[in-house]
Write an enzyme that holds these catalytic residues in place. Sequence first.
Site, PDB file in Angstrom:
ATOM      1  CG  ASP A  21      34.335  19.928  34.602  1.00 18.94           C
ATOM      2  OD1 ASP A  21      34.321  21.029  34.029  1.00 18.94           O
ATOM      3  OD2 ASP A  21      34.536  19.807  35.828  1.00 18.94           O
ATOM      4  CD  GLU A  73      32.006  25.873  26.706  1.00 26.52           C
ATOM      5  OE1 GLU A  73      32.753  26.340  25.835  1.00 26.52           O
ATOM      6  OE2 GLU A  73      31.167  26.567  27.325  1.00 26.52           O
ATOM      7  CD1 TRP A  74      33.529  25.120  33.645  1.00 27.16           C
ATOM      8  CD2 TRP A  74      35.293  25.421  32.322  1.00 27.16           C
ATOM      9  NE1 TRP A  74      34.394  24.090  33.878  1.00 27.16           N
ATOM     10  CE2 TRP A  74      35.494  24.243  33.070  1.00 27.16           C
ATOM     11  CE3 TRP A  74      36.280  25.817  31.420  1.00 27.16           C
ATOM     12  CZ2 TRP A  74      36.635  23.457  32.956  1.00 27.16           C
ATOM     13  CZ3 TRP A  74      37.416  25.037  31.296  1.00 27.16           C
ATOM     14  CH2 TRP A  74      37.588  23.875  32.058  1.00 27.16           C
ATOM     15  N   GLY A  75      30.756  28.208  29.986  1.00 29.43           N
ATOM     16  CA  GLY A  75      30.329  29.365  29.209  1.00 29.43           C
ATOM     17  C   GLY A  75      31.388  29.942  28.300  1.00 29.43           C
ATOM     18  CG  ASP A 133      34.176  25.732  39.115  1.00 33.78           C
ATOM     19  OD1 ASP A 133      33.537  25.463  38.088  1.00 33.78           O
ATOM     20  OD2 ASP A 133      35.036  24.980  39.610  1.00 33.78           O
TER      21      ASP A 133
END
Length: 687
Positions: free
Chosen positions: A174, A207-209, A230
Amino acid sequence: MRRLLTAVLCTAALLAGATGTGSAAAPPTAPGASTAPAPSTAPADDRPPLARTPPMGWNSWNAVGCGVNQQLITDTVDAFVAKGLKGAGYEYVTIDDCWSLKQRDADGRLVADPGKFPNGMAWLADYAHAKGLKLGIYGDAGTSTCAGYPGSLGHETTDAQTFADWGIDYLKYDNCNNQGLPAQDRYRAMGEAIAATGRPIVYSICEWGANRPWEWGTSVGGQLWRTTGDITDDWDSVKTIIRKNLTLAPYAGPGHWNDPDMLQVGNGGMTDHEYRTHFALWAMMAAPIMIGTDLNSASPQTLELLLNRGLVAVDQDRLGRQAAVVSESGGAYVLAKPLADGSVAVALYNENDYAVTISTTAAAAGLPRAGAYRLSDLFTGEELHSNGVLKAGVPAHGVTVYRVAPAGPGAPAPATPARSFGLTTPLLYEGAAASLVEPGRPGAVRTELAGLGRVPLKEASVRVEAPEGWTVEAAGPARASVVREGRPLATEWTVTPPAGLGPGSYDLTATARYTVGGRAVTDTSTTRVTVAEAVPGGAGPLSDTPWVKSTNGWGPMERDMTNGDQPQGDGTPLTIGGTVYAKGLGTHAWSEAVYYTAGRCTTLTADVGVDDSQDHVAAQRGTVTFEVWTDREKAVDTGKVSWQDSARHLEVDISGAQFVSLVATTADDGNGNDHADWADLKVSCAE
């Protein structure tokens, strides 16, 4: 993974630059496909290639959050075997956040919480391996995880070796509490540490983009990377993620996958149609399929969907191609995914809040010319033949998926013809926010039953049903003795809602009955119509009028306060650059609020900006772009607005617009702290 569970966790996530389900696509059409080249498929070292097909398994977070423990994991391993998931290809059982103690041991190693995992992680890995499964674990490229447990920043070598010593097979890594350090450096450090252990551990870059990991993920050792923030258990989240992930098809392939996040299937926040679409689109996008529900309480319907072997086969196809967008018009998509055996998976996907009929051809989907085609309906299992037309009435938020191949001498076409049946309603324009009806006034709807193969449909009849108190009358023939290719049974209907009907959405259902090959068939199609409350005459705050629809990147959209966390009404006063506003909308990018202006309004004004509620977070920045759309035209685009900028005043001509959409995008850098305020929001309309 952003964990906004408490004020402390919220601050931790914001310090990390948390992102959400951002998409730069503006309504009403989704973004076009990326033309960027795919990254190198070579791993960052000489290990055997991993994840040649998208990883499949289960992750604990969406099911239990921090309530993870040894019993849950062993029960899940056992459920994989007992419920047929292992046999269907599900392999990884992954423990998400909250598994460790809050302190490392004297040697600087992570320690599994003995109260939650009394036998330790090595024992648990052995348990999974003995059942023919693999164990995954969670870490974080920051000083602490999203839930406040020790992170791996600066401890990459020790932690990677610890995971390898335990027998871990999969690491979800994460991005919380990252201290503002460059993402590529942080993720490369762990990738190199994993490689140095010599153990084959699938490396999932979460890395959530925010920093376009699809462009560098393989170079740091990753096999998959999150493309968005998320997912939450609601349709708006799924729809927005699909929009974003579809643009990244060129970056997916064997050993390097776009990850639109874990599944929410079975968690209760969406309809059966929406969960079917969620699962099917993940399969079409060659996405990792990580179940996110408690398998010990999963319903038969949930398990049936997760075990859909036709869709799993599409996801796991060894060619490894992500579906491309063949066409998109007004929220109706045609997607095509070439498969290794020469067939093509074709999805007809409707993101709208009402039913639409979607049509394409086998040729447009990339299939060679043939006299007939074999269609396998991947939800019903029905084997059909078609003359080359692929068409279906698709419900709101629904999808139809076919596996299509030319019919030849060695594989003759099935006897049963493909057909389509749909109920559609007029729109003010293609892709409009809603299909409107007016109380007490007749409106038109249309049904169409079409045969798409050589065998006719016989003794066909159609009826339309509406809520109690409505009237429905056929304005044309609703029966036909024969329905042939090119001669559909198309019927116009007059539907009248009762006078005085209040604002809201209402379902209409059409039923078709006919015989094909001597077999009686019944098809249904449901659409949704809306009685919308128009913005009132005069000049006043728009936040006092109900919107027709809203989408928000995190939690609910708020009236007269800023966006907070997940509960409704937990925001603070709208504040931009130190100025406090009493009225307006508090949103979080990517967001959209649509109002029905009925062509009677002339001017919209607002002060827009990123809310001050995040100024104290030194390592984070909120950046958004504000857009105003009048029907299908973009009237205003502010460009990137930072949390450091003062409010920008907008005065927009909205004359003649039926719908006005207020959009806040993520400015293409993730949606961490993107609290987008539409302050002092007003409209002027004719009385």
